[in-house]
Design an enzyme around this catalytic site. Structure first.
Site, mmCIF file in Angstrom:
data_model
loop_
_atom_site.group_PDB
_atom_site.id
_atom_site.type_symbol
_atom_site.label_atom_id
_atom_site.label_comp_id
_atom_site.label_asym_id
_atom_site.label_seq_id
_atom_site.Cartn_x
_atom_site.Cartn_y
_atom_site.Cartn_z
ATOM 1 N N PHE A 150 0.802 -1.231 0.000
ATOM 2 C CA PHE A 150 0.000 0.000 0.000
ATOM 3 C C PHE A 150 0.833 1.278 0.000
ATOM 4 O O PHE A 150 0.351 2.351 -0.328
ATOM 5 C CB PHE A 150 -0.939 0.029 1.224
ATOM 6 N N LYS A 174 -0.988 -7.024 -9.417
ATOM 7 C CA LYS A 174 -1.968 -7.090 -8.318
ATOM 8 C C LYS A 174 -1.621 -5.938 -7.359
ATOM 9 O O LYS A 174 -0.705 -6.044 -6.553
ATOM 10 C CB LYS A 174 -1.828 -8.447 -7.610
ATOM 11 N N GLU A 177 -5.004 -3.817 -2.212
ATOM 12 C CA GLU A 177 -6.442 -3.532 -2.174
ATOM 13 C C GLU A 177 -6.745 -2.247 -1.400
ATOM 14 O O GLU A 177 -7.825 -1.680 -1.521
ATOM 15 C CB GLU A 177 -7.215 -4.732 -1.593
ATOM 16 N N SER A 227 5.061 -7.004 3.511
ATOM 17 C CA SER A 227 5.621 -7.313 4.828
ATOM 18 C C SER A 227 6.403 -8.631 4.777
ATOM 19 O O SER A 227 6.161 -9.483 3.912
ATOM 20 C CB SER A 227 4.479 -7.422 5.845
ATOM 21 N N CYS A 282 9.740 1.449 3.663
ATOM 22 C CA CYS A 282 10.640 0.364 4.059
ATOM 23 C C CYS A 282 12.043 0.899 4.262
ATOM 24 O O CYS A 282 12.911 0.197 4.764
ATOM 25 C CB CYS A 282 10.636 -0.736 3.021
ATOM 26 N N GLU A 376 8.692 -3.768 13.240
ATOM 27 C CA GLU A 376 8.506 -2.653 12.319
ATOM 28 C C GLU A 376 7.277 -1.862 12.777
ATOM 29 O O GLU A 376 6.181 -2.412 12.834
ATOM 30 C CB GLU A 376 8.295 -3.208 10.902
HETATM 31 P P1 NAD Z 1 1.300 -6.636 3.144
HETATM 32 O O1 NAD Z 1 2.303 -7.706 3.264
HETATM 33 O O2 NAD Z 1 0.178 -6.610 4.115
HETATM 34 O O3 NAD Z 1 0.617 -6.666 1.697
HETATM 35 C C1 NAD Z 1 1.390 -6.733 0.525
HETATM 36 C C2 NAD Z 1 0.587 -7.459 -0.549
HETATM 37 O O4 NAD Z 1 0.297 -8.777 -0.087
HETATM 38 C C3 NAD Z 1 -0.738 -6.781 -0.847
HETATM 39 O O5 NAD Z 1 -0.945 -6.756 -2.230
HETATM 40 C C4 NAD Z 1 -1.761 -7.674 -0.133
HETATM 41 O O6 NAD Z 1 -2.989 -7.736 -0.797
HETATM 42 C C5 NAD Z 1 -1.106 -9.029 -0.125
HETATM 43 N N1 NAD Z 1 -1.451 -9.832 1.059
HETATM 44 C C6 NAD Z 1 -1.839 -9.382 2.277
HETATM 45 N N2 NAD Z 1 -2.057 -10.418 3.115
HETATM 46 C C7 NAD Z 1 -1.792 -11.542 2.413
HETATM 47 C C8 NAD Z 1 -1.823 -12.942 2.738
HETATM 48 N N3 NAD Z 1 -2.168 -13.376 3.942
HETATM 49 N N4 NAD Z 1 -1.485 -13.817 1.776
HETATM 50 C C9 NAD Z 1 -1.122 -13.409 0.549
HETATM 51 N N5 NAD Z 1 -1.086 -12.092 0.200
HETATM 52 C C10 NAD Z 1 -1.413 -11.177 1.111
HETATM 53 O O7 NAD Z 1 2.115 -5.245 3.152
HETATM 54 P P2 NAD Z 1 1.524 -3.765 3.191
HETATM 55 O O8 NAD Z 1 0.957 -3.505 4.541
HETATM 56 O O9 NAD Z 1 0.681 -3.514 1.997
HETATM 57 O O10 NAD Z 1 2.853 -2.935 2.979
HETATM 58 C C11 NAD Z 1 3.705 -2.552 4.025
HETATM 59 C C12 NAD Z 1 4.852 -3.517 4.174
HETATM 60 O O11 NAD Z 1 5.576 -3.583 2.946
HETATM 61 C C13 NAD Z 1 5.874 -3.074 5.207
HETATM 62 O O12 NAD Z 1 6.293 -4.193 5.929
HETATM 63 C C14 NAD Z 1 7.001 -2.502 4.378
HETATM 64 O O13 NAD Z 1 8.263 -2.506 4.994
HETATM 65 C C15 NAD Z 1 6.964 -3.401 3.203
HETATM 66 N N6 NAD Z 1 7.619 -2.808 2.057
HETATM 67 C C16 NAD Z 1 8.847 -3.286 1.757
HETATM 68 C C17 NAD Z 1 9.549 -2.716 0.702
HETATM 69 C C18 NAD Z 1 10.926 -3.194 0.382
HETATM 70 O O14 NAD Z 1 11.485 -2.723 -0.579
HETATM 71 N N7 NAD Z 1 11.516 -4.113 1.132
HETATM 72 C C19 NAD Z 1 8.972 -1.683 -0.043
HETATM 73 C C20 NAD Z 1 7.699 -1.248 0.285
HETATM 74 C C21 NAD Z 1 7.023 -1.830 1.347
#
Ligand code: NAD
Length: 485
Positions: A150, A174, A177, A227, A282, A376
């Site tokens: 997000f 994808k 959401e 994450s 991140c 985090e």
């Molecule tokens: P998230 O892991 O909740 O969601 C990421 C994606 O995974 C979304 O598209 C979501 O729909 C999907 N998802 C969520 N739950 C799922 C599940 N149980 N099974 C399969 N798919 C699922 O992450 P977020 O809250 O959208 O983003 C923030 C996180 O992303 C933070 O931890 C941040 O550090 C990380 N991030 C990392 C980088 C990097 O370069 N390392 C860059 C940006 C964000």
């Protein structure tokens, strides 16, 4: 609702996934309902994959010099629509306008890099023995998928779309959401730039669609950003289905501040690193390790952080749940004995009382055993730990399971070099709080911040999105025809 209900995007057209459950999309700036997003399943994914598969033969056979022309045009469209794109990011994600605009500027830089691809992917050629030639070419993989988080609704999709597509792949994106609006606009602009239908497709949804992506037999490679918990699940599931996968996870970045650091430069860098994009990066420097006598610098950091005002130069966090989680972290740290020097709990922005705001927060005397030092937080919160030596600071940094970024603030070249050599992280800053490598350098962390061999951008991503074709050729000299007219 301010925006129409979001639809999937398949074969160059909006695709209504009728009968599917939808989720409300709120603007975190105001808490207002602005759209809905379908929570699609395997059938919608399959339609998108079939469209990508149908587009693949023609797209992969198009010479790369022609493929990049579309992205040159696309870059000018991003520039033309900069304000509208930034407004959309701001509205769905809650950033300040300047932060949202910076995200689109970064998308342009990523597109420029993809346009340089013909210069970067020339093959290799050698006469390996008399009359025998070997040549190596980079070929695309086929249909690939990109799953986004997000926190950067516009930039993160651009980490993958331009490079993967310029290199001849077709894609299913994808989006998160929670922020599905920017992706629609990206697809529309690519179509306007001349991208053939089916080369980029979008399916919306949550867990179910991500699992379907990992399982779909016609998807060759999956890139994921999100994450750590989900990155691990996606990496294991996609690779066990014999796909390539690079999965970027969460982070806990340490800023090591030495007593000889330039006080003003350090204070403004640390404050900006922890609070930019409301700490939802991140690359956020969420943890500072002060070495030795640094009370003066800590005081200046608090002064700087006081200038960061929710609703003015500090955006909102993504959701009510995120606000509650962040405030809970602060409350717990305080209860555990840390000292809250600046308290951003219960922030209210006049006129936007239902928005999700947390003020800039500085907490001193955090210890490594506290939850705020380990997890985090993903909010505008700086946790300060204190050590007597640089080695102790490095030990704290290196004990954390993540490894996205680490930074050192110092006037000493040799101290900086020591951190560069010994910090166990993929991206290092020297007097820089957010050490994002700009193109053509690649972006990617280490340890629990990234699973998979390649980085997600830059030259390293070329390896991820292509495979090598090796051809060895020999012609019989006897079969040469000396044509007569
Ligand atoms: P998230 O892991 O909740 O969601 C990421 C994606 O995974 C979304 O598209 C979501 O729909 C999907 N998802 C969520 N739950 C799922 C599940 N149980 N099974 C399969 N798919 C699922 O992450 P977020 O809250 O959208 O983003 C923030 C996180 O992303 C933070 O931890 C941040 O550090 C990380 N991030 C990392 C980088 C990097 O370069 N390392 C860059 C940006 C964000």
């Amino acid at each position: 609702m301010k925006y129409p209900a979001i639809q999937n995007y398949v074969g160059g057209q909006p695709a209504n996934d009728s009968g599917t459950a939808t989720m409300d999309v709120f603007s975190p700036l105001t808490g207002a309902l602005i759209s809905t997003v379908p929570l699609s399943g395997a059938a919608a994914l399959d339609a998108a994959v079939q469209a990508a598969k149908a587009a693949y033969p023609a797209w992969s056979a198009t010479p790369i010099k022609e493929r990049v022309q579309i992205f040159y045009r696309y870059k000018t469209l991003l520039e033309r629509d900069m304000k509208a794109l930034a407004d959309l990011v701001r509205e769905e994600n809650g950033k300040t306008y300047d932060e949202a605009r910076a995200e689109v500027e970064k998308a342009i830089e990523l597109t420029e890099f993809a346009c340089s691809m013909p210069q970067l992917i020339q093959g290799e050629f050698l006469e390996v023995s008399k009359g025998v030639e070997a040549r190596v070419e980079r070929k695309p993989l086929g249909v690939v998928a990109s799953i986004a988080p997000f926190n950067f609704p516009n930039m993160v999709p651009h980490w993958t779309i331009p490079n993967a597509i310029v290199l001849g792949n077709t894609m299913v994106l994808k989006p998160s959401e929670q922020v599905p609006l920017s992706a629609v606009k990206i697809a529309e602009l690519l179509k306007e730039a001349g991208l053939p239908d089916g080369v980029l497709n979008i399916v919306n949804g949550d867990k179910q669609i991500v699992e379907a992506i990992c399982d779909h037999p016609d998807i060759q490679a999956v890139s994921f950003v999100g994450s750590t918990k989900i990155a691990k699940v996606v990496y294991i599931r996609a690779t066990s289905n014999l796909k390539r996968c690079v999965a970027l996870g969460g982070a806990k970045n340490h800023l090591m501040v030495l007593p000889d650091a330039h006080p003003e430069m350090t204070a403004s860098n640390v404050a900006a690193s922890m609070s930019g994009c409301a700490g939802q990066r991140c690359m956020a420097g969420s943890t500072m390790v002060g070495v030795g006598a640094i009370d003066g610098i800590v005081a200046k950091i608090v002064e700087e952080a006081k200038k960061i005002v929710p609703g003015q130069n500090l955006g909102s966090v993504i959701s009510k749940e995120a606000k509650e989680r962040i405030e809970q972290h602060i409350t717990e740290a305080e209860a555990a004995g840390a000292k809250v020097l600046l308290d951003g709990r219960n922030a209210v922005v006049p006129g936007h009382e239902d928005g999700y705001y947390v003020g800039a927060t500085v907490i001193d005397y955090v210890t490594p055993d506290m939850r705020i030092a380990q997890e985090e937080v993903f909010g505008p919160v700086l946790a300060i730990m204190r050590t007597s030596t640089l080695d102790e600071a490095l030990a704290i940094e290196n004990a954390n399971p993540y490894g996205n970024a680490a930074a050192v603030f110092t006037a000493s070249g040799s101290s900086a070099r020591y951190v560069m050599d010994h910090a166990n992280a993929g991206m290092i800053g020297v007097n820089i709080g957010v050490p994002v490598p700009r193109e053509p350098f690649s972006f990617g962390g280490w340890n629990d911040s990234k699973f998979g061999a390649c980085d997600i951008t830059g030259k390293s991503s070329i390896e991820f999105w292509t495979q090598l074709k090796k051809t060895t050729t020999k012609w019989n000299p006897e079969s040469r025809v000396n044509w007569m007219s």
